[in-house]
Write a protein that holds these residues in place. Structure first.
Motif: not given
Ligand code: ADP
Ligand code: ASP
Ligand code: MG
Length: 416
Positions: A290-311
């Motif tokens: 998300l860092g480069p997206i914020a730097e490009a001044n783009i607004e990120v709204d919803m975020i989810i990260q799934n349960q990890s499987v095998e790392g």
């Protein structure tokens, strides 16, 4: 006598006839002894037309030049309104943003106001003039014209009102107030007499375009009494009646004690979802994506990260649809190293529907009622996000209006 700021939107300024009506209304307020500053938008359709011309020339127009172009719409309407006021015997003077000056940062096409000089405007008001200032535009530190993002005249108006310490900011538009949801989508939507600042902030940020979100932030930061009301009524209607019409944004905590748990439903059609697949599940990943997206001044709204499987995990987030291509572009380089054989997949046909209400704080079961209503309509939920006073879901865009109508009914918003 009070200093009052009026803002007129595109439809309200949509023709010379309408502009003459605005002049009659403004003159009525001035005749009642008030000092009036008017902040108009471009005539309806004009900003779209101008931006369309740029697109005819190039697919990726330079933002500085876009601002130079789009800001001209407001310059036309301020001059026409000044002429209309002068034609009925009023002293009026119009200014472009840089002449005031309304100083902004240099984020072209979505600049933020930093300061507004009140000296010239105050002098004009004291001399009995009605002052008309372009909405939507400002000037950066290098003297470049900037614009404040679509719908930005609302923000200009409330910011001008705050800078001048006005008694009130009246936002005149093509509806007679803030409704439980967009009355164009749900015909039984009801007008709210008051809406709390927090609710208005959520509704604006979740897509109710009746007020631009930054205008609500200014209203909150400066506790500026702000009212949304109709410009399409008889301009000569009694001033007292007009002054109490529409919807007042209130700063009182207890306004809604007696009212429903849900105040309104907001929606945003133009969302896009990006999923980065097979991301290593280790510290710093969210920042790397998300860092480069914020730097490009783009607004990120919803975020989810799934349960990890095998790392490995999948990481999904949403951006405004208009920024989807740019988000993919800025992400590409860095993220490719990160995901190896993983893929980036996107969906640009998604919309967000949100229920909003301060009453949610003291009521349980709102989320389950929302999810039940959507499931009864057979609508699949792609993502969910919540705050203390809102629940948002991301769904397929083809079900958006159905979802809004069903939720409006399920939460009894059609009942007085
Ligand atoms: P203006 O040109 O006056 O700034 P906008 O088109 O930006 O007007 O905003 C007014 C429009 O906002 C209304 O015509 C209506 O369709 C839409 N809208 C969306 N949500 C709401 C809501 N909750 N209440 C009232 N209007 C809403
Ligand atoms: N004219 C600008 C727009 O169309 C600003 C505004 O209307 O508030 O977005
Ligand atoms: Mg608007």
């Amino acid at each position: 006598m009070a200093l009052i700021v009026h803002k007129y939107g595109g439809t309200s300024m949509g023709s010379t006839e309408r502009i003459k009506n605005v002049a009659l209304r403004v003159a009525k307020w001035h005749d009642a002894g008030h000092q009036i500053v008017v902040v108009p938008s471009a005539m309806s359709g004009e900003t779209n037309r101008l931006l369309g011309l740029a697109k005819e020339i190039t697919a990726q127009p330079d933002p500085r030049e876009l601002d130079m172009l789009a800001s001209t719409g407001e310059q036309v309407s301020v001059a026409l309104l000044a002429l209309a006021l002068q034609a009925i015997g009023k002293q009026a003077v119009s200014y472009a943003g840089w002449q005031v000056a309304i100083k902004t940062d240099s984020a072209h096409t979505k600049a933020r106001i930093g300061s507004i000089d009140d000296v010239k405007v105050k002098a004009d008001l004291d001399a009995g003039r009605i002052v008309i200032i372009t909405g939507f535009q400002g000037v950066d530190g290098e003297g470049n014209i900037t614009t404040l993002g679509r719908g930005g005249s609302d923000t200009s108006a409330v910011a001008v009102a705050a800078a001048l310490k006005a008694a009130e900011c009246l936002i005149y538009t093509d509806v007679d107030g803030v409704y439980t949801t967009d009355p164009r989508v749900v015909t039984d939507a009801r007008r709210l007499r008051t809406v709390t600042f927090e609710e208005m902030l959520e509704m604006a940020s979740l897509g109710s375009k009746v007020l631009q979100i930054r205008s609500v932030e200014f209203a909150g930061n400066y506790r500026m009494p702000t009212r949304v009301l109709s410009s399409l009524t008889d301009p000569l209607m009694p001033l007292e009646e007009e002054a109490n019409s529409g919807t007042l944004i209130s700063f009182e905590e207890d306004t809604h004690m007696e009212q429903a748990t849900i105040t309104g439903i907001a929606f945003s059609r133009d969302e896009a979802k990006i999923t980065v697949m097979s991301v290593p599940d280790k510290p710093g990943i969210a920042f790397q994506i998300l860092g480069p997206i914020a730097e490009a001044n783009i607004e990120v709204d919803m975020i989810i990260q799934n349960q990890s499987v095998e790392g490995k995990t999948d990481f999904t987030f949403t951006v405004p649809r208009g920024e989807y291509d740019k988000a993919l572009r800025v992400m590409d380089a860095g993220v490719k190293d990160l995901i190896g054989n993983g893929k980036i997949v996107g969906d640009t046909k998604v919309s967000k529907v949100s229920v909003v209400g301060v009453g949610m704080r003291s009521h349980v079961g709102i989320a389950s009622q929302m999810f039940r209503t959507l499931s009864e309509e057979g609508i699949n939920i792609l993502m969910i996000s919540t705050s203390e006073i809102k629940i948002s879901v991301l769904i397929d865009e083809k079900y958006m209006e159905l979802a809004v109508r069903a939720l409006h009914k399920a939460f009894g918003l059609d009942q007085a």
